[in-house]
Design a protein around this motif. Structure first.
Motif, mmCIF file in Angstrom:
data_model
loop_
_atom_site.group_PDB
_atom_site.id
_atom_site.type_symbol
_atom_site.label_atom_id
_atom_site.label_comp_id
_atom_site.label_asym_id
_atom_site.label_seq_id
_atom_site.Cartn_x
_atom_site.Cartn_y
_atom_site.Cartn_z
ATOM 1 N N UNK A 229 0.902 -1.149 0.267
ATOM 2 C CA UNK A 229 -0.246 0.321 -0.463
ATOM 3 C C UNK A 229 0.871 1.089 0.056
ATOM 4 N N UNK A 230 2.544 1.120 0.570
ATOM 5 C CA UNK A 230 2.939 2.163 0.612
ATOM 6 C C UNK A 230 3.391 2.449 -0.329
ATOM 7 N N UNK A 231 3.810 1.994 -1.067
ATOM 8 C CA UNK A 231 4.800 1.777 -2.821
ATOM 9 C C UNK A 231 3.735 1.919 -3.549
ATOM 10 N N UNK A 232 2.561 1.812 -3.222
ATOM 11 C CA UNK A 232 1.714 1.500 -4.662
ATOM 12 C C UNK A 232 2.038 1.019 -5.037
ATOM 13 N N UNK A 241 -4.839 -10.893 -2.255
ATOM 14 C CA UNK A 241 -6.217 -10.613 -2.120
ATOM 15 C C UNK A 241 -7.163 -12.131 -2.024
ATOM 16 N N UNK A 242 -7.400 -12.410 -1.827
ATOM 17 C CA UNK A 242 -8.911 -13.487 -2.635
ATOM 18 C C UNK A 242 -9.209 -13.339 -4.428
ATOM 19 N N UNK A 243 -9.652 -14.069 -4.433
ATOM 20 C CA UNK A 243 -10.364 -13.942 -6.103
ATOM 21 C C UNK A 243 -11.504 -12.435 -5.978
ATOM 22 N N UNK A 244 -13.035 -13.481 -4.037
ATOM 23 C CA UNK A 244 -14.286 -12.725 -4.522
ATOM 24 C C UNK A 244 -13.939 -11.196 -3.128
ATOM 25 N N UNK A 245 -12.977 -10.931 -3.125
ATOM 26 C CA UNK A 245 -11.852 -10.207 -2.020
ATOM 27 C C UNK A 245 -13.212 -9.276 -2.321
ATOM 28 N N UNK A 246 -13.664 -8.634 -0.764
ATOM 29 C CA UNK A 246 -15.387 -7.887 -0.772
ATOM 30 C C UNK A 246 -14.652 -6.529 -0.184
ATOM 31 N N UNK A 247 -15.215 -4.859 -0.345
ATOM 32 C CA UNK A 247 -14.692 -3.747 -0.223
ATOM 33 C C UNK A 247 -16.015 -2.962 0.551
ATOM 34 N N UNK A 248 -15.399 -2.493 1.500
ATOM 35 C CA UNK A 248 -17.007 -1.892 1.478
ATOM 36 C C UNK A 248 -16.458 -0.113 2.000
ATOM 37 N N UNK A 249 -17.418 0.671 2.493
ATOM 38 C CA UNK A 249 -16.872 2.396 2.443
ATOM 39 C C UNK A 249 -17.990 2.948 3.863
ATOM 40 N N UNK A 250 -18.363 2.585 4.241
ATOM 41 C CA UNK A 250 -19.607 3.056 5.112
ATOM 42 C C UNK A 250 -19.062 4.691 5.574
ATOM 43 N N UNK A 251 -19.226 5.388 5.583
ATOM 44 C CA UNK A 251 -21.325 5.801 5.439
ATOM 45 C C UNK A 251 -21.348 5.442 3.563
ATOM 46 N N UNK A 252 -20.291 5.786 2.985
ATOM 47 C CA UNK A 252 -20.761 5.343 1.582
ATOM 48 C C UNK A 252 -21.461 4.060 1.099
ATOM 49 N N UNK A 253 -22.735 4.141 0.397
ATOM 50 C CA UNK A 253 -22.863 3.027 -0.543
ATOM 51 C C UNK A 253 -21.938 2.069 -1.030
ATOM 52 N N UNK A 254 -21.037 2.208 -1.401
ATOM 53 C CA UNK A 254 -20.329 1.536 -2.631
ATOM 54 C C UNK A 254 -19.460 0.153 -2.410
ATOM 55 N N UNK A 255 -20.305 -0.677 -2.651
ATOM 56 C CA UNK A 255 -19.455 -1.960 -2.229
ATOM 57 C C UNK A 255 -18.985 -2.495 -3.334
ATOM 58 N N UNK A 256 -16.997 -3.175 -3.494
ATOM 59 C CA UNK A 256 -17.439 -3.995 -4.201
ATOM 60 C C UNK A 256 -16.519 -5.464 -4.720
ATOM 61 N N UNK A 257 -17.123 -6.324 -5.497
ATOM 62 C CA UNK A 257 -16.769 -7.735 -5.225
ATOM 63 C C UNK A 257 -15.764 -7.891 -6.339
ATOM 64 N N UNK A 258 -14.721 -8.736 -5.754
ATOM 65 C CA UNK A 258 -14.060 -9.521 -6.801
ATOM 66 C C UNK A 258 -12.858 -8.724 -6.992
ATOM 67 N N UNK A 259 -11.999 -9.483 -7.732
ATOM 68 C CA UNK A 259 -10.633 -8.864 -7.564
ATOM 69 C C UNK A 259 -10.267 -7.627 -8.145
ATOM 70 N N UNK A 260 -10.329 -8.097 -9.147
ATOM 71 C CA UNK A 260 -10.543 -6.512 -10.424
ATOM 72 C C UNK A 260 -10.748 -6.173 -9.973
ATOM 73 N N UNK A 264 -9.070 -2.403 -9.325
ATOM 74 C CA UNK A 264 -9.631 -0.837 -10.598
ATOM 75 C C UNK A 264 -9.828 0.252 -8.872
ATOM 76 N N UNK A 265 -10.284 0.198 -8.374
ATOM 77 C CA UNK A 265 -10.110 1.034 -6.703
ATOM 78 C C UNK A 265 -9.292 1.313 -6.530
ATOM 79 N N UNK A 266 -8.338 0.542 -6.270
ATOM 80 C CA UNK A 266 -6.913 0.514 -5.451
ATOM 81 C C UNK A 266 -6.254 1.990 -6.586
ATOM 82 N N UNK A 267 -6.495 1.179 -8.173
ATOM 83 C CA UNK A 267 -5.433 2.137 -8.866
ATOM 84 C C UNK A 267 -5.929 3.247 -8.673
ATOM 85 N N UNK A 268 -7.171 3.871 -8.346
ATOM 86 C CA UNK A 268 -7.705 4.912 -8.615
ATOM 87 C C UNK A 268 -7.563 5.809 -7.571
#
Length: 338
Positions: A229-232, A241-260, A264-268
């Motif tokens: 993370x620190x080295x991007x 990450x697992x293939x089905x890794x799940x990311x959420x961001x409360x209180x934002x309703x956005x949820x992401x499921x799957x490594x790809x 993409x979110x982390x790249x952004x």
């Protein structure tokens, strides 16, 4: 009622604040965790705990000694939390607000958006309790983010019954007394709550367990995550990450499921040269990090808190919370330049 307790109660009823504190302090931490499980919010749990203690102080004259002080306090706390859940003042979802970063299209929008993390520093003495005979869950599992999130999707009364029966192990008749209802009603609510929780947690049952807290295996995953993370370093991050890794961001309703899509979110997040420093902490019995964005001035600004959910030697979920939670973990809003 033992003599010491009876003496403290009579002194507290006479207005002795120190006696009241001595009576209630042993249960303070566990009551706060109970309110957190009920409400899913550290801030709301603290408010509910304060309301509970105030009501107990004001209502001590009505304590008849049929139940223990602990059970009586749980009754008050549970009903305070039920009132909070039924009120219309729950915090709404938020809009994406990170300038210069466009998130990918979410996999889905989350139902539970008011969730907050719970500092491990406050779990000491609150989850290593002797449980009642009906308890079905390990205390560490019952404060995990996945478990608390699943609880929040239950109707309030089912939520209360499941926590009191399956997490804390109170008997059906004790729960019925706490909720001013019948044993039959408690049994019915518990059956529906268990089915609802099972539907939401079916995938978790198939996963490898996480490595033990503080073990070399956990330390290795955490160290690799911090480095990536620190080295991007996206390749190193994706490898964790697992293939089905799940990311959420409360209180934002956005949820992401799957490594790809998570990649993409982390790249952004790392776009336009954005770089972060991570400060380790722990939340909900899980590894966590305060994330600090490096500014051109050298000062690093707290942007949020990440909590990792581990399975085997991989990360199966990442939850990002806003920077407003940092002070609860003793973390500053900014770090000086190095």
């Amino acid at each position: 009622m033992e003599l010491v307790g009876a003496d403290l109660i009579s002194r507290a009823r006479a207005g002795d604040g120190e006696a009241f504190r001595a009576l209630t302090e042993p249960y303070r931490r566990e009551l706060q965790v109970h309110c957190y499980r009920m409400l899913g919010s550290f801030q709301d749990a603290e408010e509910a705990l304060q309301d509970t203690l105030l009501s107990a102080w004001q209502g001590l004259g009505g304590f008849d000694g049929r139940a223990s002080i602990r059970t009586w306090l749980y009754r008050i706390a549970t009903n305070k939390c039920l009132s909070a859940l039924r009120s219309a003042s729950r915090r709404p979802a938020k809009e994406w607000n990170i300038p210069g970063v466009e998130p990918p299209e979410p996999t889905r929008l989350g139902e539970v958006v008011w969730l907050e993390p719970y500092p491990d520093a406050l779990l000491d003495g609150a989850i290593n309790l002797p449980l009642g005979p009906e308890a079905r869950y390990e205390q560490t599992e019952s404060v995990s983010l996945a478990f608390v999130t699943a609880l929040q999707a239950l109707p309030p009364r089912q939520l209360a019954v499941l926590i009191l029966r399956d997490v804390l192990g109170f008997r059906a008749n004790e729960v019925a007394d706490m909720l001013d209802t019948t044993v039959e009603s408690v049994k019915s609510a518990l059956k529906r709550a268990r089915a609802g929780l099972q539907r939401r947690r079916s995938t978790a049952a198939d996963r490898e367990p996480p490595p033990a807290t503080g073990s070399p295996a956990e330390d290795a995953i955490v160290a690799n995550f911090v480095h990536a993370w620190e080295a991007a370093d996206m390749d190193a991050l994706v490898a964790l990450l697992t293939d089905d890794v799940f990311m959420s961001m409360p209180p934002l309703p956005l949820e992401y499921e799957g490594r790809d899509v998570v990649a993409r979110f982390c790249t952004g997040m790392f776009g336009s040269g954005r770089r972060f420093d991570l400060v380790p902490t722990r939340a909900n019995g899980q590894p966590a990090f305060g994330a600090y964005l490096r500014a051109p001035t050298g000062i690093r600004h707290g942007t949020g808190l990440f909590v990792l959910t581990l399975t085997g030697d991989r990360i199966c979920a990442m939850t990002r919370f806003e920077n407003s939670v940092l002070p609860s973990f003793g973390l500053p809003r900014t770090l000086p330049s190095r």
